[in-house]
Design an enzyme around this catalytic site. Sequence first.
Site, PDB file in Angstrom:
ATOM      1  N   THR A 204     -15.492   9.889  47.683  1.00  0.00           N
ATOM      2  CA  THR A 204     -15.869   8.495  47.433  1.00  0.00           C
ATOM      3  C   THR A 204     -15.166   7.536  48.386  1.00  0.00           C
ATOM      4  O   THR A 204     -15.783   6.598  48.904  1.00  0.00           O
ATOM      5  CB  THR A 204     -15.570   8.092  45.982  1.00  0.00           C
ATOM      6  OG1 THR A 204     -14.225   8.461  45.662  1.00  0.00           O
ATOM      7  CG2 THR A 204     -16.515   8.777  45.009  1.00  0.00           C
ATOM      8  N   GLY A 205     -13.873   7.738  48.615  1.00  0.00           N
ATOM      9  CA  GLY A 205     -13.139   6.847  49.514  1.00  0.00           C
ATOM     10  C   GLY A 205     -13.642   6.930  50.942  1.00  0.00           C
ATOM     11  O   GLY A 205     -13.804   5.893  51.620  1.00  0.00           O
ATOM     12  N   CYS A 206     -13.895   8.145  51.405  1.00  0.00           N
ATOM     13  CA  CYS A 206     -14.441   8.328  52.753  1.00  0.00           C
ATOM     14  C   CYS A 206     -15.790   7.635  52.877  1.00  0.00           C
ATOM     15  O   CYS A 206     -16.074   6.953  53.866  1.00  0.00           O
ATOM     16  CB  CYS A 206     -14.615   9.815  53.058  1.00  0.00           C
ATOM     17  SG  CYS A 206     -13.122  10.821  52.912  1.00  0.00           S
TER      18      CYS A 206
END
Length: 268
Positions: free
Chosen positions: A209-211
Amino acid sequence: MTAIAVTLAGSDSGGGAGIQADLKTFSALGVYGASVVTALTAQNTRGVQAIHEVPAEFVTRQIESVFSDLTIGAVKIGMLSRPEVILAVADGLARHASGIPVVLDPVMIATSGDRLIADEAVAVLRERLLPQVDLVTPNLPEAAVLLGDDSEEDGAVLAQRLVALGARAVLVKGGHGTGPESVDFLATTEGFERRLAAPRVETRNTHGTGCTLSAAIAALLARGLPLPEAVAAAKDYLTAAILAADELAIGGGHGPVHHFHAWWGERG
């Protein structure tokens, strides 16, 4: 003219995070993706089994190759696990990225809980790279690490503290928080602040999700959107990708989000 973004990040052999997630995100948002691999991981939805470091000299060679030929519209930076690689990236940006938007996702811990950065690299990241980028996108634990304390302050305060530390703009992600909404906070050196909220999705499939969020911001910046609009649109894209994640049923652990939810699957 085709918009181009480049990701400088680690490879995820399971395909859900890192370089692979970034390139999927770029493509889903209509941007051509180039890459500079900073590390290789033996990784799947259950965790990280091994990390193979890419020599800093080879990271530099990749940067030179990409920037000498392609017209880069935005840069996304992900996993930088060692001080020498961080310095290679900082030097490369100084040579080639003047005037190009740069988004830094300070990847420190994988969704599985595996540590992805050496302790001695954190200070180098904070002191050398943080002042060079246009936006840094830590989650709550990463923001505390960058600040060098175990602060339990909310995202708005952490974002303001990171701006005071030298970041031009900060988006503190609220995925590690609690409550019915996932709330992110954006703050800039110009005093701009924005609260971005979305319903919290109940799913275990949140790998990458962060990427994906930072890559989406970079892609939209490459397409010419101003930073606040790019951040808001990227959050909308990620929320939709999380909502569609359970359609994929990939692996036996934390599966990936559905980067191409608008193209295929139940919602496509």
